[in-house]
Each structure stands twice: as C-alpha cells, then as structure tokens.
Design a protein around this motif. Sequence first.
Motif, short mmCIF file in Angstrom:
data_model
loop_
_atom_site.label_atom_id
_atom_site.label_comp_id
_atom_site.label_asym_id
_atom_site.label_seq_id
_atom_site.Cartn_x
_atom_site.Cartn_y
_atom_site.Cartn_z
N GLN A 12 0.84 -1.11 0.00
CA GLN A 12 0.13 -0.05 -0.02
C GLN A 12 0.86 1.36 -0.10
OE1 GLN A 12 -2.46 -0.49 3.55
NE2 GLN A 12 -0.94 0.45 4.94
N SER A 13 2.10 1.10 0.02
CA SER A 13 3.07 2.35 -0.07
C SER A 13 4.28 2.04 -0.99
CB SER A 13 3.56 3.20 1.32
OG SER A 13 2.28 3.13 1.91
N THR A 44 -6.02 -4.47 -6.18
CA THR A 44 -5.49 -3.42 -7.39
C THR A 44 -5.65 -2.20 -6.59
OG1 THR A 44 -7.26 -3.16 -8.64
CG2 THR A 44 -5.66 -4.76 -9.27
N THR A 45 -6.41 -1.74 -5.70
CA THR A 45 -6.73 -0.40 -5.28
C THR A 45 -5.40 -0.16 -4.16
OG1 THR A 45 -8.00 -1.32 -3.60
CG2 THR A 45 -8.97 -0.16 -5.40
N GLN A 46 -4.82 -1.08 -3.62
CA GLN A 46 -3.68 -0.73 -2.81
C GLN A 46 -2.38 -0.26 -3.85
OE1 GLN A 46 -3.56 -4.93 -1.03
NE2 GLN A 46 -3.73 -3.87 0.83
N ASP A 224 -16.09 7.49 8.68
CA ASP A 224 -16.75 7.17 7.50
C ASP A 224 -15.48 6.96 6.53
OD1 ASP A 224 -19.22 6.87 8.65
OD2 ASP A 224 -19.71 8.99 7.97
N ALA A 225 -14.83 8.08 6.69
CA ALA A 225 -13.71 7.84 5.63
C ALA A 225 -12.71 6.59 5.79
CB ALA A 225 -12.68 9.05 5.39
N ALA A 226 -12.57 6.47 7.12
CA ALA A 226 -11.76 5.35 7.54
C ALA A 226 -12.32 3.73 7.16
CB ALA A 226 -11.68 5.24 9.06
N ILE A 227 -13.58 3.72 7.49
CA ILE A 227 -14.45 2.64 7.19
C ILE A 227 -14.17 2.23 5.35
CG2 ILE A 227 -16.64 1.49 6.78
CD1 ILE A 227 -17.24 3.03 9.61
N ALA A 228 -14.64 3.53 4.55
CA ALA A 228 -14.46 3.46 3.02
C ALA A 228 -13.23 3.12 2.49
CB ALA A 228 -14.70 4.63 2.77
N ARG A 229 -11.93 3.53 3.35
CA ARG A 229 -10.65 3.24 2.87
C ARG A 229 -10.39 1.75 3.44
NH1 ARG A 229 -8.14 6.64 5.42
NH2 ARG A 229 -7.29 5.82 7.04
N ALA A 230 -10.69 1.38 4.54
CA ALA A 230 -10.56 -0.19 4.80
C ALA A 230 -11.39 -1.12 3.77
CB ALA A 230 -10.95 -0.32 6.30
N GLU A 301 -3.23 6.88 2.83
CA GLU A 301 -3.79 8.20 2.76
C GLU A 301 -3.48 9.08 4.04
OE1 GLU A 301 -8.18 10.32 2.77
OE2 GLU A 301 -7.78 8.16 1.84
N GLN A 302 -3.66 8.31 5.05
CA GLN A 302 -3.03 8.86 6.52
C GLN A 302 -1.90 8.31 7.19
OE1 GLN A 302 -4.65 11.43 7.86
NE2 GLN A 302 -6.61 11.69 6.83
N GLN A 303 -1.05 7.69 6.32
CA GLN A 303 -0.16 6.94 7.02
C GLN A 303 0.92 7.67 7.63
OE1 GLN A 303 0.99 3.31 8.21
NE2 GLN A 303 -0.33 3.35 6.42
N ASP A 304 1.31 8.89 7.08
CA ASP A 304 2.03 10.04 7.46
C ASP A 304 1.75 10.56 8.62
OD1 ASP A 304 5.11 11.12 7.08
OD2 ASP A 304 3.55 13.09 7.13
N ARG A 305 0.53 10.86 8.61
CA ARG A 305 0.24 11.68 9.98
C ARG A 305 -0.09 10.60 10.90
NH1 ARG A 305 -5.78 14.87 10.58
NH2 ARG A 305 -5.26 15.71 12.81
N PHE A 306 -0.45 9.47 10.73
CA PHE A 306 -0.67 8.15 11.73
C PHE A 306 0.61 8.04 12.49
CE2 PHE A 306 -0.19 3.85 12.96
CZ PHE A 306 -0.88 3.85 13.95
N VAL A 307 1.87 7.75 11.57
CA VAL A 307 2.98 7.73 12.20
C VAL A 307 3.88 8.83 12.91
CG1 VAL A 307 4.67 7.92 10.13
CG2 VAL A 307 5.10 5.99 11.75
N SER A 308 3.51 10.02 12.37
CA SER A 308 4.29 11.30 12.83
C SER A 308 3.49 11.77 14.22
CB SER A 308 4.11 12.28 11.78
OG SER A 308 4.90 11.94 10.86
N GLU A 309 2.10 11.51 14.26
CA GLU A 309 1.13 12.32 15.22
C GLU A 309 0.43 11.40 16.24
OE1 GLU A 309 -1.22 15.13 13.53
OE2 GLU A 309 0.29 15.80 12.00
#
Length: 321
Positions: A12-13, A44-46, A224-230, A301-309
């Motif tokens: 995914q990255s 394929t979406t990953q 809702d965005a988290a559920i859609a992405r998962a 999508e939120q990986q950098d913010r997750f690991v940084s903050e």
Amino acid sequence: MTRFGYTLMTEQSGPRQLVDYAVKAEAAGFDFLVSSDHYSPWLTTQGHSSYAWSVLGAVAYATSRVEMMTYITCPTMRYHPAVVAQKAATLQLLSEGRFTLGLGSGENLNEHVVGEGWPAVTVRQDMLVEAMEIIRELHTGNLVTYDGQYFRVDSARIWDCPDGGVPLGVAVSGEKSIERFAELGDHLIAVEPDPELIQGWDAAHPAESRKIGQIPICWDPDRDAAIARAHDQFRWFAGGWAVNADLPTPAGFAGATQFVRPEDVAESIVCGPDLDALAESVQPYIDAGFTDVALIQVGDEQQDRFVSEIAEPLLEKLRAL
C-alpha cells in the motif's frame, strides 16, 4: 510487557515512503518493524508491491534501535532457501543484530508468479521443513550440501554470516503445524488471538520465545472515511487465511470479496479517530499471551500523519493495557 510493532505494508506504499515511515515509527517509540514480502498487492486499489528486502536494507541503514522482521517470507518457491539464508544473514549484519527472519508456507498470490504451480498445503509444509533445515545449516557458516525431496544445495557457504545466525520466526495455525515447526523455529507467528496456539507452542517449544501477532486498524479523523478506505483496500482480510492462501491474483481477491460490505469490514477492523477503541482492539492478543503485536495502519492516505502524530499517544494507551 507486550511489545508493539509497526507494519511496513509493501502493498500500500511505495519503497521510499516505507523507509520514511520506518524512521518515523522508530522515533515514535515502536519496538519493532515488520515487513510484508509480496510480489502483488491483495487488491489493485492498494497499488504497490516493492521488493521487501531492498526496503529492509535501506531501513536497516536509516534506523538504529528498532528491531526488524519479515512477516512473512516464503522460502520455498519464489526464493530458494539458500538465497533466503544469504539475504537474511546480510540483513542481520546491516542491522547489527536487529533482524528476525519470519517464515511461512506462503500464498498463491505471490508464489505462482515463477510458474511452478501451487502445491497442496501438506506439500508446502514439507517444503518449509526442508527450507528451514537448509537455512539453519547455512547460518552456521559451514560448507553445506543438502539432498532433500524438494531442495538440493551443492557446496554452499554464506561468507558473511553473523555469529549465532539469524533468529527464525515461523507461522503456525494449529496443532499439526506446531508439531512440524516448533523444533525448527525460535519464535511463533500467528494472525489469530488464539490462546491454544500459545499453549501448544510453549508445550512443544519450552525455550523462551516470542509470540508475534498482527492486527489491522484504520485511523482517520473521519470514521466514515476510515471505513471506506478499509473496505476499498482491506476487505480481502475478511476471507481468512484458508481462503487467502489459495487465491492467485488481485482480480481473484476482488471477485471473492465483491459482496463484502463496508459495515462488514467495520466489524472486523476498528476504524476512526477513537484511540481507546483502536487500542482495545489489541486486547485479545494480549489476553491470549502474545508477547509482540504489530499494527497495520490501513492505506497510505493517512499513513504519514498516523506515524508522525498518532502513533505516540496510541502507544501510550496500548502500553497502559
């Protein structure tokens, strides 16, 4: 106390992003990193699937404290076990002793690409036994010749070999696999919080060992965005490993999961901004007796913010459990 890890999800990255996330994960306080080792993404979406060993080599050089692990490598088809032994030895030297080689019998998705077919599970486990025997022998630094049912090694030696070799983790799913692999592995790997696995492993493997699990979460300030992405990228997870091991392509996973709904995914993967809920989803692994649990933050999508903050306050809550 349970140790917590961060997953470098190669599916995914991109590779440069993964190295950057690893550095930030170390700074956030994660105890270890695990990396998937795939040839294709699940869906394929990953959109990614870089070579895990190149990424881990860069991570070894870019970090200084955090431990590293493949989660998992299949040493039987896409890679010959003699090659895996050499790669693992090199990575152990690059990381100055921070690497554990996580092994398993693999998935069709990644192994069929070399055109050798996909054996039945009993054959795959027999192949894994031989592969682990070869890796163990080569990690002594001695000259090795091996003539097995599935693999041959002809006068091979690892010239840059770390003292003591490389610790081996092995994926198990039940009593039979524990019986096969407990004597060959140093640590248990499992993807279900089953206390019977831990008890069975400890009975068969009385030496001190780690029990390493993994769980997906999907943090996002918008639930809702988290559920859609998962749902978009991780609905394959609902199939379970009995199914996931045998599907050959991302298209196959898309077809197999076409009727999985977002609400179905939200029932199995905790999604959204609630750090208490995210932390509590790990509790079953702690209760089952796992010593190590790696988190997967779903999607890039939120990986950098997750690991940084987010990682640091989430780790505080996890360690409070």
